[in-house]
Design an enzyme around this catalytic site. Structure first.
Site, PDB file in Angstrom:
ATOM      1  N   HIS A 113      28.514  42.774  31.686  1.00 30.64           N
ATOM      2  CA  HIS A 113      28.981  42.180  32.943  1.00 30.64           C
ATOM      3  C   HIS A 113      30.199  41.313  32.669  1.00 30.64           C
ATOM      4  O   HIS A 113      30.228  40.575  31.677  1.00 30.64           O
ATOM      5  CB  HIS A 113      27.870  41.359  33.596  1.00 30.64           C
ATOM      6  N   LYS A 130      22.559  35.505  46.313  1.00 31.89           N
ATOM      7  CA  LYS A 130      23.679  35.783  47.216  1.00 31.89           C
ATOM      8  C   LYS A 130      23.160  36.111  48.618  1.00 31.89           C
ATOM      9  O   LYS A 130      23.784  35.774  49.625  1.00 31.89           O
ATOM     10  CB  LYS A 130      24.489  36.951  46.652  1.00 31.89           C
TER      11      LYS A 130
END
Length: 916
Positions: A142, A577
């Site tokens: 990532h 999120k």
């Protein structure tokens, strides 16, 4: 004490500087030495930067080129601070061990087993847990790591030299030589530059991941296992424990296809071979060293008959018996190791596509057995200490890393797998459209195809390219498990799992690609298929999906074959999120609790794979506290977690730190397994957390749904500019859309931390707490205070919120907001953030009983406060750079501003120690 960038009292002129021996447990002396070395380099290359280091420069007047150099030196200093802190932490741990004993070290094997013995835990229970223990940190690519491998190597050398300066044995001349080497390494970092000039490739990411194995993990993980055995012997003297290779590393690097078009089947194949070569090369070195060391002769040490028979067999198998005996006459152990070495070399040749001239190892099992034979041969010759101290570490290394270094996971999202399944349907059914997803007809087709015998002659050549690529990746599993190592793969992780049909579709693709095995007349899938539940809705649906999935015969058969355990991955980033910090953590907790009970009901162990990132907003919390806050019974000795980007560098770049981090993780898992019946929810805990989560999520979602938020976010943060950093091979969005929902969680968190809003770690918490108090009144406050004392999950959440609030700076955030051109949007959204921040700060301190933020965490406060003056300055400069970069039309000037802007992003990330 942690020195700020600008605080440099006590430092003298470089020509008169004689570095002292680093003593005590503080980082202050190490910081003095590192600062002086950096100052010397600055004076030599760019004297104007000396004022920057001393905090007396007005960098707002610098040209973009000069500002870039200032930002670079500030970023280097942050890295050096981190090195000094790691060094000091190691000294503190050693000091505790020397003065109080290993059992006094929190998070150590010694403490866990000592406590277990005092609590009356019998050795049989310890052995049962050891036998079931499975721990696998999983490295991911990532895009949260900006440092190149060559820079990582130089920082590692700086750490090693700093450690040498602790030794009192050096003369002044030798100490000055070490100081010169320290300056040389800092100068090399200065001249090399930290940032990637080109977009990272998957191949470079693979090299980045393997760097940590070459530098630390190949050696330190076997040593960690030794530490566990020593601690067991101290706590349970006289008991012989069998310790399996329970701690392994996984990886997504080269196997994570989710939203990354650059990870193809060919790239995954290349990754597998590179991973294999890394471990095989290390074994080759280890066996060569054994051959140099074990120079025992038959004249001084009679050869046990059992070992002589094995040696004769190895020599005969080699086809080079006479040459080997002639090279090492009368040295049977060296002769034996020569045979082993030849087989390793032949295996390396086969891995590289050559045809080996002699016998090789079909799998790691053969090499493990050969090393066991050597250990027994030495033990039978009354050289058990040599077997234990010299041969066993090599054998244990092979048991852990096998011929794959890591267990490579494959990951793909349901959009891609569904497209492939629909392509298969069209191939077999001619014209027309497949049944609608979620319909009974679609499920019937999946069930029928899974029950039907596989046609090995079926061709996929007429399928679309994307479908053929997906099937080719699955086909690699069947091929490489056979040709390379049965543990070369870890699992197939299915992102965006929404239904049981999504998971059954992955099983069908595995079957069509030839992965299934015939298990006594019934097919099973040897590759674990792991659903990933990411959003809050997904987490809530997970128990029903898993109940239906575990009722499918092929799934139950496969689960039994895989050890009776079904793995489930849960996502911290997207749930945060989606619903904010409190709601995400509570929904994750509830999902694990329900799935654990479901597994107990069905007689299937549910093991959790925690998709954590480095920042608090993405699940990055202190290891021990994070594990102990998991629901009772949810770990049971099985624990997987992602290790991403800068977290990998922080944990595994240096040997001492790596050993500590691995022991901390394993000891914490063991402690949770031993205490799994404890920490049950108190009266009203669940109801209170449910109410808090609901109210905080409502406030968070209200912000997300406010008109203009996307425009505000893009303008008031370096969201789009982060993609220019070249710190990852995959795009910031899965499918190229520009909506908030499609934006990956990493840049979402990264950008909010850069602009000092950091809403991902606190927004909505104040509203949630205030709403609870409004409804429950004085009784509610008592409940919250009791919850803070008794509930590990609530305490962890509130502690991390409080620490995150210290990273917020509304004055700097307001400057970023000034980049939003629409005053209406700017004022509306910033006022919401400002009001919620004030409310959250007030409510958190009210519940925790504190007067200042994070006063319970003095080390954290000192560490952050030492960095904030520079981080704040860089943040203000970044606002100006963003404005100039976005307005500049001249390409050359824009490029100069861009360089400084990217360095500012990197500098802030390094200063905080986390990105996305």
């Amino acid at each position: 004490m942690t020195r700020t960038l600008h605080a440099t009292p006590g430092l003298v002129d470089a020509t008169a500087f004689a570095p002292p021996v680093i003593t005590g447990t503080s980082s202050e002396q190490a910081l003095d030495i590192l600062f002086q070395a950096l100052l010397d380099v600055a004076r030599r290359h760019d004297p104007d930067l000396e004022a920057v280091l001393h905090g007396t420069a007005d960098i707002s007047r610098f040209s973009p080129q000069m500002l870039a150099r200032a930002l670079q030196v500030q970023g280097i200093w942050f890295q050096l601070i981190s090195i000094a802190e790691q060094n000091a932490a190691m000294r503190r741990r050693r000091h505790v061990e020397r003065t109080e004993g290993r059992a006094a070290l929190g998070g150590s094997f010694a403490k866990v087993f000592s406590d277990a013995r005092q609590q009356g835990v019998p050795p049989e229970k310890i052995q049962a847990l050891l036998s079931d223990l499975r721990i696998r940190p999983t490295l991911t690519a990532h895009p949260t790591e900006g440092k190149r491998v060559t820079v990582l190597e130089k920082f590692r050398r700086i750490y090693l030299v700093l450690r040498e300066l602790e030794m009192p044995r050096w003369t002044d001349r030798e100490r000055n030589g070490l100081m010169n080497e320290l300056r040389d390494q800092i100068e090399l970092v200065w001249m090399t530059g930290e940032l990637h000039l080109e977009k990272a490739t998957v191949e470079r990411e693979v090299a980045w991941g393997l760097h940590f194995f070459d530098e630390t993990l190949f050696e330190m993980l076997p040593e960690t296992m030794d530490t566990l055995e020593e601690s067991l012997a101290e706590a349970y003297p006289g008991t012989d424990f069998t310790v399996p290779p329970f701690f392994q590393f996984g990886s997504w690097i080269g196997g994570d296809r989710d939203g990354n078009p650059y990870v193809t089947a060919a790239v995954t194949r290349q990754t597998l071979h590179r991973n294999a070569l890394a471990s095989l090369s290390r074994y080759q070195d280890g066996v060569r060293e054994l051959g140099r060391t074990l120079s025992l002769t038959e004249r001084t040490l009679p050869l046990p008959e059992g070992f002589r028979a094995e040696l004769d067999r190895q020599l005969a198998e080699s086809g080079q018996a006479r040459a080997i005996a002639r090279r090492n006459p009368g040295e049977p152990y060296r002769q034996y190791l020569s045979c082993v070495l030849r087989k390793i070399e032949a295996t390396i040749a086969r891995n590289e596509g050559e045809h080996p001239s002699g016998p090789d190892y079909a799998s790691a099992d053969g090499l493990i057995e050969d090393l066991r034979v050597l250990e027994r041969g030495l033990a039978d010759a009354k050289c058990g200490a040599l077997a234990r101290d010299l041969v066993r570490p090599v054998r244990r290394m092979v048991e852990i890393f096998r011929f794959s270094t890591v267990r490579l996971d494959l990951r793909e999202n349901t959009t891609r797998t569904t497209d492939t399944l629909q392509a298969l349907w069209r191939q077999r059914n001619g014209d027309g459209e497949p049944p609608a997803l979620g319909s009974a007809a679609w499920r019937q087709w999946l069930d029928a195809e899974l029950a039907r015998p596989r046609d090995p002659e079926r061709s996929f050549e007429d399928l679309p390219d994307a479908a053929r690529e997906t099937l080719a990746t699955f086909a690699l599993v069947a091929e490489m498990r056979e040709a390379l190592d049965r543990e070369a793969f870890g699992a197939f992780v299915l992102s965006m799992t929404r239904s049981v049909e999504d998971v059954l579709g992955a099983y069908l693709l595995a079957k069509e690609a030839g992965v299934f095995l015939d298990g006594a007349g019934t097919e099973i899938c040897p590759l674990p298929i792991v659903p990933l539940f990411e959003t809050i809705d997904d987490l809530r649906a997970a128990p029903a999906i898993m109940r239906a999935l575990l009722a499918v015969p092929v799934v139950r058969r496969s689960t039994r074959w895989q050890g009776g355990v079904q793995e489930v991955m849960i996502g911290y980033s997207d749930s945060n999120k989606d619903g904010g910090f409190v709601a995400a953590n509570w929904e994750l907790y509830k999902a694990q609790s329900k799935l654990t009970r479901l597994g107990e009901e069905l007689g299937v162990g549910i093991a959790f794979f925690h998709g954590r990132g480095g920042s608090v907003s993405r699940g990055g919390v202190p290891t021990h506290r994070g594990i102990m806050a998991q629901p009772p019974g949810s770990i049971r000795g099985r624990f997987r977690t992602t290790e991403q980007g800068e977290v990998v560098s922080f944990k595994y770049a240096n040997r001492g730190t790596a050993a500590y981090q691995m022991e901390l993780l394993a000891a914490s898992v063991f402690e949770h397994a031993l205490a799994r019946e404890g920490d049950r929810a108190g009266p009203g805990h669940d109801d209170a957390l449910e109410a808090l989560a609901g109210a905080s999520r409502a406030a968070y979602v209200q912000l997300l749904q406010t008109d203009g938020l996307v425009d505000y976010f893009q303008s008031a943060s370096p969201l789009d500019e982060i993609a220019l950093l070249n710190i990852g091979s995959r795009p910031a969005r899965r499918f190229g859309a520009r909506s908030l929902s499609d934006l990956r969680a990493i840049p979402w968190v990264f950008a909010w931390s850069q602009n000092r809003h950091v809403i991902t770690g606190w927004y909505g918490v104040g509203s949630g707490l205030a709403s609870f108090l409004d409804v429950r009144g004085r009784e509610g406050e008592a409940i919250l205070k009791r919850l803070f004392q008794e509930s590990r999950v609530f305490r962890l959440v509130l502690d991390e919120v409080e620490k995150t609030l210290m990273m917020v700076d509304l004055d700097i955030a307001r400057a970023y907001a000034g980049l939003v051109l629409d005053a209406g949007i700017r004022d509306r959204i910033f006022s919401m953030i400002e009001a919620e921040y004030a409310l959250t700060r007030e409510m958190v301190l009210r519940v925790s009983g504190g007067t200042e933020l994070a006063e319970r965490f003095p080390l954290f406060r000192d560490r952050l406060k030492g960095r904030l003056p520079t981080i704040n300055q860089v943040g203000r400069e970044q606002v100006e750079l963003l404005a100039r970069y976005r307005a500049e039309t001249d390409e050359d000037r824009r490029e100069a501003v861009k360089s400084a802007l990217l360095l500012s992003i990197n500098c802030i990330a390094v200063g905080f120690g986390a990105t996305g």
